[in-house]
Design a protein around this motif. Structure first.
Motif, PDB file in Angstrom:
ATOM      1  N   GLU A 130      49.134 -17.489  16.519  1.00 46.34           N
ATOM      2  CA  GLU A 130      49.581 -17.016  17.829  1.00 46.34           C
ATOM      3  C   GLU A 130      48.768 -17.645  18.960  1.00 46.34           C
ATOM      4  OE1 GLU A 130      49.629 -12.699  19.939  1.00 46.34           O
ATOM      5  OE2 GLU A 130      50.271 -12.769  17.835  1.00 46.34           O
ATOM      6  N   ARG A 131      47.441 -17.680  18.801  1.00 50.08           N
ATOM      7  CA  ARG A 131      46.587 -18.276  19.832  1.00 50.08           C
ATOM      8  C   ARG A 131      46.840 -19.779  19.945  1.00 50.08           C
ATOM      9  NH1 ARG A 131      43.068 -14.494  17.550  1.00 50.08           N
ATOM     10  NH2 ARG A 131      41.975 -16.031  16.304  1.00 50.08           N
ATOM     11  N   THR A 132      47.093 -20.425  18.827  1.00 48.85           N
ATOM     12  CA  THR A 132      47.380 -21.864  18.849  1.00 48.85           C
ATOM     13  C   THR A 132      48.705 -22.126  19.557  1.00 48.85           C
ATOM     14  OG1 THR A 132      46.140 -22.194  16.792  1.00 48.85           O
ATOM     15  CG2 THR A 132      47.682 -23.923  17.421  1.00 48.85           C
ATOM     16  N   LEU A 133      49.721 -21.347  19.229  1.00 43.03           N
ATOM     17  CA  LEU A 133      51.033 -21.508  19.867  1.00 43.03           C
ATOM     18  C   LEU A 133      50.943 -21.429  21.386  1.00 43.03           C
ATOM     19  CD1 LEU A 133      53.302 -19.373  17.532  1.00 43.03           C
ATOM     20  CD2 LEU A 133      53.734 -21.734  18.185  1.00 43.03           C
ATOM     21  N   ARG A 134      50.140 -20.504  21.868  1.00 42.48           N
ATOM     22  CA  ARG A 134      50.030 -20.300  23.316  1.00 42.48           C
ATOM     23  C   ARG A 134      49.396 -21.474  24.046  1.00 42.48           C
ATOM     24  NH1 ARG A 134      46.895 -15.234  23.783  1.00 42.48           N
ATOM     25  NH2 ARG A 134      47.332 -14.771  21.638  1.00 42.48           N
ATOM     26  N   THR A 135      48.501 -22.203  23.379  1.00 43.30           N
ATOM     27  CA  THR A 135      47.734 -23.226  24.091  1.00 43.30           C
ATOM     28  C   THR A 135      47.959 -24.648  23.578  1.00 43.30           C
ATOM     29  OG1 THR A 135      45.840 -22.803  22.640  1.00 43.30           O
ATOM     30  CG2 THR A 135      45.915 -21.596  24.734  1.00 43.30           C
ATOM     31  N   ALA A 136      48.797 -24.818  22.568  1.00 45.56           N
ATOM     32  CA  ALA A 136      49.002 -26.139  21.965  1.00 45.56           C
ATOM     33  C   ALA A 136      49.654 -27.120  22.942  1.00 45.56           C
ATOM     34  CB  ALA A 136      49.865 -26.006  20.717  1.00 45.56           C
TER      35      ALA A 136
END
Length: 148
Positions: A130-136
């Motif tokens: 989830e955190r990766t999706l937000r900032t990728a």
């Protein structure tokens, strides 16, 4: 959709990671893409405050060495499939490691697992995916793992 020439696969060395690497290999073959692999080793150094005791350096070095060896084994597996790419061992939490590596290598796609935590476990552990999706900086393909 932009062409996929560079894929980054994130591994945590769990059994599920093997399925994630398989999915990334399939994508790399399909698109004729390079495939880099990243692992984040996050070993916060605890200090027993009133006593000034820290984790021994030998423990940290052994953990880095073991992670590097396991990462190299994944990279070797990828190369054995005829896919080119690199291996990246990072020492910051997983989500920022994945995003920073994707930016550095110019990844067009990130492939990563999701452990499917729900409820309190999700709240406590959070979700790297989830955190990766937000900032990728690019698209992210998540390979769903067993719920737990």
């Amino acid at each position: 959709m932009q062409p996929i020439r560079k894929i980054l696969v994130a591994v945590d060395f769990s059994e599920h990671s093997e399925l994630v690497v398989d999915a990334a290999l399939e994508m790399a073959r399909k698109f004729g893409a390079e495939l880099d692999v990243v692992h984040a080793i996050h070993l916060p150094v605890p200090v027993a405050v009133p006593y000034g005791i820290t984790m021994p350096t030998t423990y940290l070095n052994e953990a880095r060495k073991a992670a590097g060896q396991r990462l190299q084994a994944v990279a070797d597996r990828i190369r054995e499939q005829g896919i080119t790419g690199g291996a990246h061992l990072r020492e910051v939490p997983a989500a920022p490691s994945i995003v920073e590596t994707a930016e550095e290598i110019g990844a067009d796609l990130i492939v990563m697992g999701t452990h499917g935590h729900t409820g309190l476990k999700h709240v406590v552990l959070g979700s790297v995916a989830e955190r990766t999706l937000r900032t990728a900086p690019c698209s992210v393909l998540t390979v769903k793992g067993p719920r737990g």
